[in-house]
Scaffold this active site. Structure first.
Site, PDB file in Angstrom:
ATOM      1  N   ASP A   1      -8.215 -63.714 -28.170  1.00 21.32           N
ATOM      2  CA  ASP A   1      -8.612 -62.641 -29.096  1.00 21.32           C
ATOM      3  C   ASP A   1      -7.615 -62.513 -30.250  1.00 21.32           C
ATOM      4  O   ASP A   1      -6.424 -62.812 -30.087  1.00 21.32           O
ATOM      5  CB  ASP A   1      -8.677 -61.326 -28.308  1.00 21.32           C
ATOM      6  CG  ASP A   1      -9.445 -60.256 -29.053  1.00 21.32           C
ATOM      7  OD1 ASP A   1     -10.086 -60.567 -30.079  1.00 21.32           O
ATOM      8  OD2 ASP A   1      -9.400 -59.089 -28.618  1.00 21.32           O
TER       9      ASP A   1
ATOM     10  N   HIS B   1     -10.047 -68.492 -37.099  1.00 17.15           N
ATOM     11  CA  HIS B   1     -10.682 -69.269 -36.025  1.00 17.15           C
ATOM     12  C   HIS B   1     -10.183 -70.718 -36.045  1.00 17.15           C
ATOM     13  O   HIS B   1      -9.964 -71.326 -35.003  1.00 17.15           O
ATOM     14  CB  HIS B   1     -12.205 -69.230 -36.161  1.00 17.15           C
ATOM     15  CG  HIS B   1     -12.791 -67.857 -35.941  1.00 17.15           C
ATOM     16  ND1 HIS B   1     -12.413 -67.038 -34.898  1.00 17.15           N
ATOM     17  CD2 HIS B   1     -13.728 -67.154 -36.645  1.00 17.15           C
ATOM     18  CE1 HIS B   1     -13.100 -65.891 -34.960  1.00 17.15           C
ATOM     19  NE2 HIS B   1     -13.882 -65.936 -36.019  1.00 17.15           N
TER      20      HIS B   1
ATOM     21  N   LEU C   1      -6.562 -82.003 -15.286  1.00 10.19           N
ATOM     22  CA  LEU C   1      -6.777 -80.588 -15.642  1.00 10.19           C
ATOM     23  C   LEU C   1      -8.275 -80.395 -15.853  1.00 10.19           C
ATOM     24  O   LEU C   1      -8.916 -81.236 -16.474  1.00 10.19           O
ATOM     25  CB  LEU C   1      -6.049 -80.255 -16.953  1.00 10.19           C
ATOM     26  CG  LEU C   1      -6.383 -78.898 -17.588  1.00 10.19           C
ATOM     27  CD1 LEU C   1      -5.717 -77.756 -16.814  1.00 10.19           C
ATOM     28  CD2 LEU C   1      -5.918 -78.841 -19.048  1.00 10.19           C
TER      29      LEU C   1
HETATM   30  C1  FPP Z   1     -11.675 -63.723 -31.010  1.00  9.12           C
HETATM   31  O1  FPP Z   1     -11.140 -63.432 -32.254  1.00  9.12           O
HETATM   32  C2  FPP Z   1     -12.053 -65.101 -30.885  1.00  9.12           C
HETATM   33  C3  FPP Z   1     -13.346 -65.547 -30.838  1.00  9.12           C
HETATM   34  C4  FPP Z   1     -14.533 -64.685 -30.975  1.00  9.12           C
HETATM   35  C5  FPP Z   1     -13.657 -66.935 -30.641  1.00  9.12           C
HETATM   36  C6  FPP Z   1     -12.547 -67.813 -30.130  1.00  9.12           C
HETATM   37  C7  FPP Z   1     -12.746 -69.109 -30.726  1.00  9.12           C
HETATM   38  C8  FPP Z   1     -11.782 -70.020 -31.046  1.00  9.12           C
HETATM   39  C9  FPP Z   1     -10.353 -69.886 -30.725  1.00  9.12           C
HETATM   40  C10 FPP Z   1     -12.162 -71.233 -31.759  1.00  9.12           C
HETATM   41  C11 FPP Z   1     -13.399 -71.913 -31.285  1.00  9.12           C
HETATM   42  C12 FPP Z   1     -13.293 -72.487 -29.921  1.00  9.12           C
HETATM   43  C13 FPP Z   1     -13.551 -73.776 -29.630  1.00  9.12           C
HETATM   44  C14 FPP Z   1     -13.555 -74.265 -28.206  1.00  9.12           C
HETATM   45  C15 FPP Z   1     -13.803 -74.752 -30.666  1.00  9.12           C
HETATM   46  P1  FPP Z   1     -11.835 -62.294 -33.085  1.00  9.12           P
HETATM   47  O2  FPP Z   1     -12.660 -62.936 -34.136  1.00  9.12           O
HETATM   48  O3  FPP Z   1     -12.608 -61.372 -32.196  1.00  9.12           O
HETATM   49  O4  FPP Z   1     -10.599 -61.581 -33.682  1.00  9.12           O
HETATM   50  P2  FPP Z   1     -10.491 -60.050 -34.099  1.00  9.12           P
HETATM   51  O5  FPP Z   1     -10.750 -59.245 -32.852  1.00  9.12           O
HETATM   52  O6  FPP Z   1      -9.083 -59.938 -34.578  1.00  9.12           O
HETATM   53  O7  FPP Z   1     -11.499 -59.814 -35.159  1.00  9.12           O
END
Ligand code: FPP
Length: 252
Positions: free
Chosen positions: A26, A43, A137
């Site tokens: 997150d 991201h 893994l």
């Molecule tokens: C949360 O940050 C993260 C996500 C919704 C997606 C996580 C995805 C990645 C790390 C990249 C994609 C993954 C792969 C496997 C390619 P948020 O957008 O909710 O952050 P915020 O709460 O600060 O807005």
């Protein structure tokens, strides 16, 4: 113990290394906003952090790493952001699959495939098929995943068996229901980490988390690295896991 969650306690009840670590990645958006960057950049940097953490996981002797990469609720985000996240998954599999395979990583995917674009489904299947026999893994990618949806789908399959006369309702125990979830062969997570300071599960592995230790880390996901993973594991090592029972005292 459901789903093979073997407690690895020492004689005082403290933990050894977690066998299965699950992560709610997150804070990508907040990381980007703090730098005046678009959310997509957060991201993208999140994927870089993920690469480092997968490497660190096998260096630290973790056997299973589950990552929450797209939740069933993420569909409520703007279409452009959904497009960015799907693009990153496509790129991650196309660019990193060969290296993951070479490193002995087995990829598994949990979540609902129905309704996903056919090329995404094909990539997920390719990743699972290519790496099926790797043992170093297991990387479990939770994609289009929601715990309530997973449990409801298991309940539907069981209800169908009952309606078809193939199963007696009294046979539906917690172990049986657990065996109808998306990856029943994967042990329950010992440790669940959530970055960015939020303290909730957000529909992630709620069945499997029954006895997991939860560690909430105040840093945003793009800044998470091997040292942060080691800190979370050190915190886990201080916890006493009793699984509803009592701690065995030294000498008893
Ligand atoms: C949360 O940050 C993260 C996500 C919704 C997606 C996580 C995805 C990645 C790390 C990249 C994609 C993954 C792969 C496997 C390619 P948020 O957008 O909710 O952050 P915020 O709460 O600060 O807005």
């Amino acid at each position: 113990m459901p789903n093979g969650a073997t407690p690895q306690t020492d004689r005082e009840g403290l933990q050894g290394s977690p066998r299965h670590v699950a992560i709610i990645m997150d804070g990508n958006g907040r990381w980007a906003a703090a730098r005046g960057l678009p959310r997509a950049e957060g991201h993208r940097r999140g994927v870089e952090a993920l690469r480092k953490v997968v490497r660190a996981a096998h260096e630290l002797g973790i056997s299973y790493l589950t990552i929450f990469s797209f939740s069933a609720e993420n569909w409520s985000r703007p279409a452009s952001e959904i497009g960015d996240l799907f693009g990153l998954l496509r790129r991650f599999i196309r660019h990193d699959l060969a290296a993951l395979h070479a490193d002995g990583v087995r990829v598994r995917v949990i979540g609902e495939r129905e309704g996903l674009e056919s090329d995404i489904c094909a990539l997920l299947t390719e990743a699972e098929d290519l790496t099926r026999n790797n043992t170093r893994l297991t990387l479990v990618v939770a994609f289009n995943y929601g715990s309530r949806q997973e449990i409801a789908a298991a309940a539907q399959r069981l209800a169908r068996e009952v309606a078809e006369g193939k199963r007696d309702p009294s046979s539906i125990t917690a172990d049986v229901l657990g065996s109808y979830l998306d990856a029943p062969d994967i042990p329950d997570p010992d440790l669940i980490i959530r970055t960015s300071g939020e303290q909730r599960l957000s529909n992630f592995l709620m069945w499997q988390a029954a006895y997991s230790e939860l560690v909430f880390v105040p840093i945003h996901w793009p800044d998470f690295d091997k040292a942060a993973l080691e800190d979370a594991i050190a915190e886990y090592a201080t916890r006493e896991r009793r699984f509803g029972g009592l701690i065995a005292k030294t000498g008893s």
